[in-house]
Design a protein around this motif. Structure first.
Motif, short mmCIF file in Angstrom:
data_model
loop_
_atom_site.label_atom_id
_atom_site.label_comp_id
_atom_site.label_asym_id
_atom_site.label_seq_id
_atom_site.Cartn_x
_atom_site.Cartn_y
_atom_site.Cartn_z
N ALA A 17 2.54 -3.97 6.60
CA ALA A 17 1.57 -3.37 5.68
C ALA A 17 0.15 -3.76 6.05
O ALA A 17 -0.76 -2.93 6.02
CB ALA A 17 1.89 -3.79 4.25
N PHE A 18 -0.07 -5.03 6.41
CA PHE A 18 -1.39 -5.45 6.86
C PHE A 18 -1.83 -4.69 8.10
O PHE A 18 -2.98 -4.26 8.22
CB PHE A 18 -1.41 -6.96 7.14
CG PHE A 18 -1.69 -7.80 5.95
CD1 PHE A 18 -2.92 -7.76 5.32
CD2 PHE A 18 -0.73 -8.65 5.45
CE1 PHE A 18 -3.19 -8.55 4.22
CE2 PHE A 18 -0.98 -9.44 4.36
CZ PHE A 18 -2.22 -9.39 3.74
N ALA A 19 -0.91 -4.53 9.04
CA ALA A 19 -1.24 -3.81 10.27
C ALA A 19 -1.56 -2.35 9.98
O ALA A 19 -2.50 -1.78 10.55
CB ALA A 19 -0.09 -3.93 11.28
N VAL A 64 -5.42 3.90 0.78
CA VAL A 64 -5.87 2.73 1.54
C VAL A 64 -6.50 1.71 0.59
O VAL A 64 -6.26 0.51 0.72
CB VAL A 64 -6.85 3.15 2.66
CG1 VAL A 64 -7.56 1.95 3.25
CG2 VAL A 64 -6.12 3.91 3.74
N LEU A 65 -7.27 2.18 -0.37
CA LEU A 65 -7.88 1.29 -1.36
C LEU A 65 -6.81 0.58 -2.18
O LEU A 65 -6.86 -0.64 -2.37
CB LEU A 65 -8.81 2.08 -2.28
CG LEU A 65 -9.37 1.32 -3.48
CD1 LEU A 65 -10.34 0.25 -3.02
CD2 LEU A 65 -10.04 2.28 -4.43
N MET A 66 -5.81 1.32 -2.65
CA MET A 66 -4.75 0.70 -3.44
C MET A 66 -3.94 -0.30 -2.61
O MET A 66 -3.58 -1.37 -3.10
CB MET A 66 -3.83 1.77 -4.01
CG MET A 66 -4.44 2.50 -5.18
SD MET A 66 -3.29 3.55 -6.06
CE MET A 66 -2.94 4.81 -4.85
N ALA A 67 -3.66 0.04 -1.35
CA ALA A 67 -2.92 -0.88 -0.49
C ALA A 67 -3.73 -2.15 -0.23
O ALA A 67 -3.19 -3.26 -0.23
CB ALA A 67 -2.56 -0.20 0.83
N SER A 68 -5.04 -2.00 -0.03
CA SER A 68 -5.89 -3.17 0.19
C SER A 68 -5.93 -4.06 -1.04
O SER A 68 -5.86 -5.29 -0.93
CB SER A 68 -7.32 -2.74 0.54
OG SER A 68 -7.33 -1.98 1.71
N LEU A 69 -6.04 -3.45 -2.22
CA LEU A 69 -6.05 -4.23 -3.46
C LEU A 69 -4.72 -4.96 -3.66
O LEU A 69 -4.69 -6.13 -4.05
CB LEU A 69 -6.33 -3.32 -4.65
CG LEU A 69 -7.75 -2.79 -4.77
CD1 LEU A 69 -7.84 -1.77 -5.89
CD2 LEU A 69 -8.72 -3.92 -5.01
N LEU A 71 -2.49 -5.87 -1.34
CA LEU A 71 -2.33 -6.93 -0.36
C LEU A 71 -3.24 -8.12 -0.67
O LEU A 71 -2.84 -9.27 -0.50
CB LEU A 71 -2.60 -6.40 1.05
CG LEU A 71 -1.53 -5.45 1.59
CD1 LEU A 71 -2.00 -4.83 2.90
CD2 LEU A 71 -0.22 -6.16 1.76
N ALA A 72 -4.46 -7.85 -1.14
CA ALA A 72 -5.35 -8.95 -1.53
C ALA A 72 -4.77 -9.72 -2.71
O ALA A 72 -4.86 -10.95 -2.76
CB ALA A 72 -6.72 -8.40 -1.88
N ILE A 74 -1.56 -10.03 -3.44
CA ILE A 74 -0.41 -10.79 -2.95
C ILE A 74 -0.86 -12.05 -2.23
O ILE A 74 -0.30 -13.14 -2.42
CB ILE A 74 0.46 -9.90 -2.03
CG1 ILE A 74 1.17 -8.84 -2.85
CG2 ILE A 74 1.46 -10.73 -1.23
CD1 ILE A 74 1.86 -7.79 -2.02
N VAL A 75 -1.90 -11.94 -1.41
CA VAL A 75 -2.41 -13.11 -0.69
C VAL A 75 -3.00 -14.12 -1.66
O VAL A 75 -2.78 -15.33 -1.53
CB VAL A 75 -3.45 -12.68 0.37
CG1 VAL A 75 -4.21 -13.87 0.92
CG2 VAL A 75 -2.77 -11.93 1.49
N ALA A 76 -3.76 -13.64 -2.65
CA ALA A 76 -4.35 -14.56 -3.63
C ALA A 76 -3.29 -15.32 -4.40
O ALA A 76 -3.39 -16.53 -4.60
CB ALA A 76 -5.25 -13.78 -4.58
N LEU A 77 -2.25 -14.62 -4.84
CA LEU A 77 -1.17 -15.31 -5.55
C LEU A 77 -0.43 -16.29 -4.64
O LEU A 77 -0.02 -17.36 -5.07
CB LEU A 77 -0.18 -14.30 -6.13
CG LEU A 77 -0.66 -13.55 -7.36
CD1 LEU A 77 0.39 -12.53 -7.78
CD2 LEU A 77 -0.97 -14.48 -8.50
N GLY A 78 -0.27 -15.91 -3.38
CA GLY A 78 0.37 -16.82 -2.44
C GLY A 78 -0.43 -18.08 -2.20
O GLY A 78 0.13 -19.17 -2.02
#
Length: 117
Positions: A17-19, A64-69, A71-72, A74-78
């Protein structure tokens, strides 16, 4: 794909997903900029069918905006709930008197030993 500490199927999908976002976002956003397409609101993408964006490019940059939000988020919670950093937790802040980032919890400043008063 880059190798991360997490392994398994979930980590592979997350890396994919990041790629995908990294490849699609510059192309879609530069095309939208050249055409003068504004960034759609999330309500125009997720709302009722009568109010949804009709332009395919607007829907793409919205995705793309929704996917970026996502993923951000998910990373923040991680990072917040990462068990490798127990001193940055709420419990450690309460135990140290509210100074989770102060000298009470900074082992590196004390040469690797816990600092005591």
């Amino acid at each position: 794909m880059c190798r991360s500490k997490a392994s398994g199927l979930a980590a592979g999908w997350r890396n994919l997903a990041f790629a995908a976002v990294a490849v699609v976002s510059p192309l879609a956003l530069s095309a939208a900029t050249m055409r003068g397409t504004p960034l759609p609101r999330l309500s125009a993408l997720l709302g009722p069918a009568s109010e949804r964006a009709g332009d395919p490019l607007a829907r793409l940059i919205g995705a793309v905006l929704m996917a970026s939000l996502l993923l951000a988020f998910i990373v923040a919670l991680g990072l917040v709930f990462d068990p490798r950093y127990p001193r940055l937790s709420v419990r450690a802040a309460h135990r140290d008197g509210g100074a989770a980032f102060g000298p009470q919890s900074d082992d590196a400043a004390a040469g690797g030993r816990a600092w005591r008063r």
